[in-house]
Design a protein around this motif. Structure first.
Motif, PDB file in Angstrom:
ATOM      1  N   ASN A  65     -30.497 -10.118  15.104  1.00  0.00           N
ATOM      2  CA  ASN A  65     -29.357 -10.772  15.929  1.00  0.00           C
ATOM      3  C   ASN A  65     -28.242  -9.539  15.648  1.00  0.00           C
ATOM      4  O   ASN A  65     -28.105  -9.270  14.425  1.00  0.00           O
ATOM      5  CB  ASN A  65     -29.039 -12.151  15.523  1.00  0.00           C
ATOM      6  CG  ASN A  65     -29.179 -12.307  13.906  1.00  0.00           C
ATOM      7  OD1 ASN A  65     -29.896 -12.322  13.257  1.00  0.00           O
ATOM      8  ND2 ASN A  65     -27.833 -12.690  13.366  1.00  0.00           N
ATOM      9  N   LEU A 150     -27.881 -13.596  23.652  1.00  0.00           N
ATOM     10  CA  LEU A 150     -28.496 -14.390  22.705  1.00  0.00           C
ATOM     11  C   LEU A 150     -29.096 -15.563  23.519  1.00  0.00           C
ATOM     12  O   LEU A 150     -30.184 -16.086  23.066  1.00  0.00           O
ATOM     13  CB  LEU A 150     -27.474 -14.879  21.589  1.00  0.00           C
ATOM     14  CG  LEU A 150     -27.203 -13.716  20.323  1.00  0.00           C
ATOM     15  CD1 LEU A 150     -25.912 -14.107  19.776  1.00  0.00           C
ATOM     16  CD2 LEU A 150     -28.543 -13.753  19.703  1.00  0.00           C
ATOM     17  N   THR A 192     -25.394 -16.322  13.931  1.00  0.00           N
ATOM     18  CA  THR A 192     -24.917 -15.811  14.931  1.00  0.00           C
ATOM     19  C   THR A 192     -23.487 -16.442  15.317  1.00  0.00           C
ATOM     20  O   THR A 192     -23.112 -17.523  14.821  1.00  0.00           O
ATOM     21  CB  THR A 192     -25.657 -15.897  16.405  1.00  0.00           C
ATOM     22  OG1 THR A 192     -25.795 -17.104  16.671  1.00  0.00           O
ATOM     23  CG2 THR A 192     -27.241 -15.191  15.885  1.00  0.00           C
ATOM     24  N   TYR A 328     -33.900 -15.410  11.720  1.00  0.00           N
ATOM     25  CA  TYR A 328     -32.826 -14.757  11.931  1.00  0.00           C
ATOM     26  C   TYR A 328     -32.500 -14.021  10.731  1.00  0.00           C
ATOM     27  O   TYR A 328     -32.700 -14.386   9.520  1.00  0.00           O
ATOM     28  CB  TYR A 328     -31.659 -15.772  12.396  1.00  0.00           C
ATOM     29  CG  TYR A 328     -31.745 -16.195  13.737  1.00  0.00           C
ATOM     30  CD1 TYR A 328     -31.257 -15.630  14.847  1.00  0.00           C
ATOM     31  CD2 TYR A 328     -32.365 -17.663  13.837  1.00  0.00           C
ATOM     32  CE1 TYR A 328     -31.298 -16.321  16.051  1.00  0.00           C
ATOM     33  CE2 TYR A 328     -32.397 -18.126  15.001  1.00  0.00           C
ATOM     34  CZ  TYR A 328     -31.799 -17.520  16.051  1.00  0.00           C
ATOM     35  OH  TYR A 328     -32.005 -18.209  17.371  1.00  0.00           O
ATOM     36  N   ASP A 333     -23.540 -11.324  13.423  1.00  0.00           N
ATOM     37  CA  ASP A 333     -24.291 -10.384  14.125  1.00  0.00           C
ATOM     38  C   ASP A 333     -24.648  -8.822  13.367  1.00  0.00           C
ATOM     39  O   ASP A 333     -23.908  -8.049  13.453  1.00  0.00           O
ATOM     40  CB  ASP A 333     -23.469  -9.942  15.486  1.00  0.00           C
ATOM     41  CG  ASP A 333     -23.021 -11.055  16.258  1.00  0.00           C
ATOM     42  OD1 ASP A 333     -24.053 -11.829  16.598  1.00  0.00           O
ATOM     43  OD2 ASP A 333     -22.035 -11.207  16.568  1.00  0.00           O
ATOM     44  N   SER A 377     -34.061  -8.205  19.469  1.00  0.00           N
ATOM     45  CA  SER A 377     -32.676  -8.623  19.370  1.00  0.00           C
ATOM     46  C   SER A 377     -32.264  -9.052  20.855  1.00  0.00           C
ATOM     47  O   SER A 377     -32.929  -8.893  21.839  1.00  0.00           O
ATOM     48  CB  SER A 377     -31.483  -7.160  19.224  1.00  0.00           C
ATOM     49  OG  SER A 377     -32.107  -6.775  17.763  1.00  0.00           O
TER      50      SER A 377
END
Length: 481
Positions: A65, A150, A192, A328, A333, A377
């Motif tokens: 991410n 995302l 995120t 993740y 980010d 990503s």
């Protein structure tokens, strides 16, 4: 006719409210209940299934991410070296932030394996696995902001409120282990800027929602029961908890019998299922999440850090029948390197060894062929340098801005071609120009390998049928072995 209970009667809502076993409606609604087990054991093949013997059964999604740069990882561009410091042909990219001239990659590339696929120096371990991997160098999406990109990669929509891919998978395929969640999300902290909507079940039943696990427990203080909130209650032993579950079931049955024409409440059914799953998880979850039970050689192969722990845990979960695991990198980010692309060295180093170990480990466990590993990503990064903005203090630096027009994802296992590259961006890595692959196409192809026709896996809600791929998506058969 409305049924009015007597003054002394107790409603199901009141009964549940008074119970203090720790299995709240919200905290465990994400766990897979009996409805999934019934779906799994059904003899009738659902309309969306295209085969009785799919090539894959599980998915592990490795999510970097923030935005991995394709031109600094898996899509080398000699033209960037040749024209470094010169203006991009066609003028200013007119992108999210102000950008400057073309910038070469600070990382060297080298060919690996029998396939001769070039990989950046930031992924030396993964480079040794290229003959097991399928690279798609022409992925694209629409919006260059983190949140919508995302959501698109996780739910097939640019806005919140749609079921995640993991939720669609458990809805369509059920689970092979009713003692564990069908969909697990691993990250050191809520990841995120979007968070839970990325693994939400939205309008699907709450039992299909992803179960988030913060894998931050220190080895010396490891307590598997603390990884998942509300799974364990110190006040009640397993015998007492079983009695409580049985009581809720009896109350539900009494209500159905006492009210002519009534049926089981789906919300209560989901709650009961969550309670039952949580009850069973207390015996299985401590074992599957305790990676210390692996051999020293296996633990060493994965390396240190949360990504390493997450990848090893994912292998153990898949081995136990969990349908999908998503990993993740970290909160926020972390791959979003506007300031200096050299920061990819750290995020790459943290991810490289665990990703490669996961491929090798799944092969050793005999799970590689039935598990799809997908990595990527929400978008890529520009081939030009990002020039300072107010956010960065106004200085020029060596970072790259967001690029949704052409980036790289890779897949492995699950019947995908090995040692294979597909599609291409232009000479500078800015835009997909050969065999463009939209995120919807990635989703459609993953579903196909799991034996699902993406156009038929639908759910009727708010007046129309919804699906993961919305009204688009094509299976990319060229990626399939």
């Amino acid at each position: 006719m409305i049924h009015k209970p007597s003054a002394n009667a107790i409603t199901r809502r009141d009964a549940l409210r008074t119970m203090g076993c720790g299995f709240g409606y919200l905290s465990l609604a994400s766990l897979v209940g009996q409805s999934l087990a019934r779906a799994e054991s059904s003899l009738d093949r659902p309309s969306w299934m295209i085969t009785d013997k799919p090539k894959a059964k599980h998915v592990i999604f490795l999510f970097m991410n923030g935005g991995l740069s394709q031109v600094d990882s898996f899509d080398p561009k000699p033209a960037l070296e040749k024209y470094h410091g010169q203006p991009m042909p066609g003028g200013d990219l007119q992108h999210e932030r102000k950008t400057g001239n073309l910038m070469r990659s600070p990382f060297s590339f080298k060919k690996y394996g029998k396939s001769g696929i070039e990989v950046s120096e930031i992924f030396p371990h993964l480079a040794e696995c290229v003959d097991d991997m399928c690279f798609v160098r022409s992925v694209y999406t629409e919006i260059p902001n983190h949140e919508p990109a995302l959501l698109m990669m996780n739910t097939g929509a640019n806005f919140a409120g749609r079921p995640s891919m993991g939720s669609w998978l458990t809805y369509g395929l059920g689970t092979t282990n009713k003692n564990l969640p069908g969909f697990v999300v691993l990250c050191p902290d809520v990841p995120t800027t979007v968070g839970p909507p990325l693994w939400s079940s939205a309008f699907l039943s709450p039992v299909h929602q992803g179960t988030y696990v913060a894998d931050t427990i220190d080895k010396s203080e490891f307590d598997p029961l603390q990884l998942i909130s509300n799974i364990h209650n110190d006040r009640f032993d397993l015998k007492a908890q079983q009695k409580e579950i049985d009581l809720v079931k009896e109350l539900d049955e009494l209500n159905v019998k006492s009210t002519p024409g009534s049926s089981h409440d789906p919300q209560l059914e989901a709650t009961i299922g969550a309670m039952e799953t949580a009850f069973r998880m207390q015996t299985e979850a401590p074992d599957v999440f305790d990676v210390r039970k692996e051999s020293d050689a296996t633990i060493k192969m994965y390396g240190e850090g949360s990504t390493a722990r997450g990848c090893l845990t994912a292998a153990r979960l898949i081995e136990r029948g969990v349908r999908m695991v998503q990993i993740y990198y970290a909160k926020g980010d972390p791959w979003d390197h506007h300031f200096d692309i050299e920061m990819h060295r750290k995020t790459g180093r943290d991810s490289d060894q665990p990703f490669a170990a996961l491929i090798k480990d799944l092969k050793a466990r005999g799970l590689f062929d039935e598990t799809i590993i997908v990595a990527g990503s929400e978008f890529g990064r520009t081939p030009v340098v990002e020039v300072g903005s107010a956010f960065m203090g106004g200085q020029t630096h060596n970072g790259r801005d967001h690029n949704p027009h052409g980036f790289t994802m890779w897949l492995a296992g699950g019947g995908f071609k090995q040692g294979f590259t597909y599609g291409a961006t232009d000479d500078f890595g800015w835009k997909a120009v050969e065999n463009p692959v939209h995120v919807h196409d990635i989703h459609a192809t993953i579903l196909y390998q799991l034996g699902i026709d993406h156009t038929k896996l639908t759910y009727h809600y708010s007046g129309r049928d919804y699906r993961l791929t919305d009204l688009a998506g094509n299976v990319v058969h060229d990626l399939i072995a």
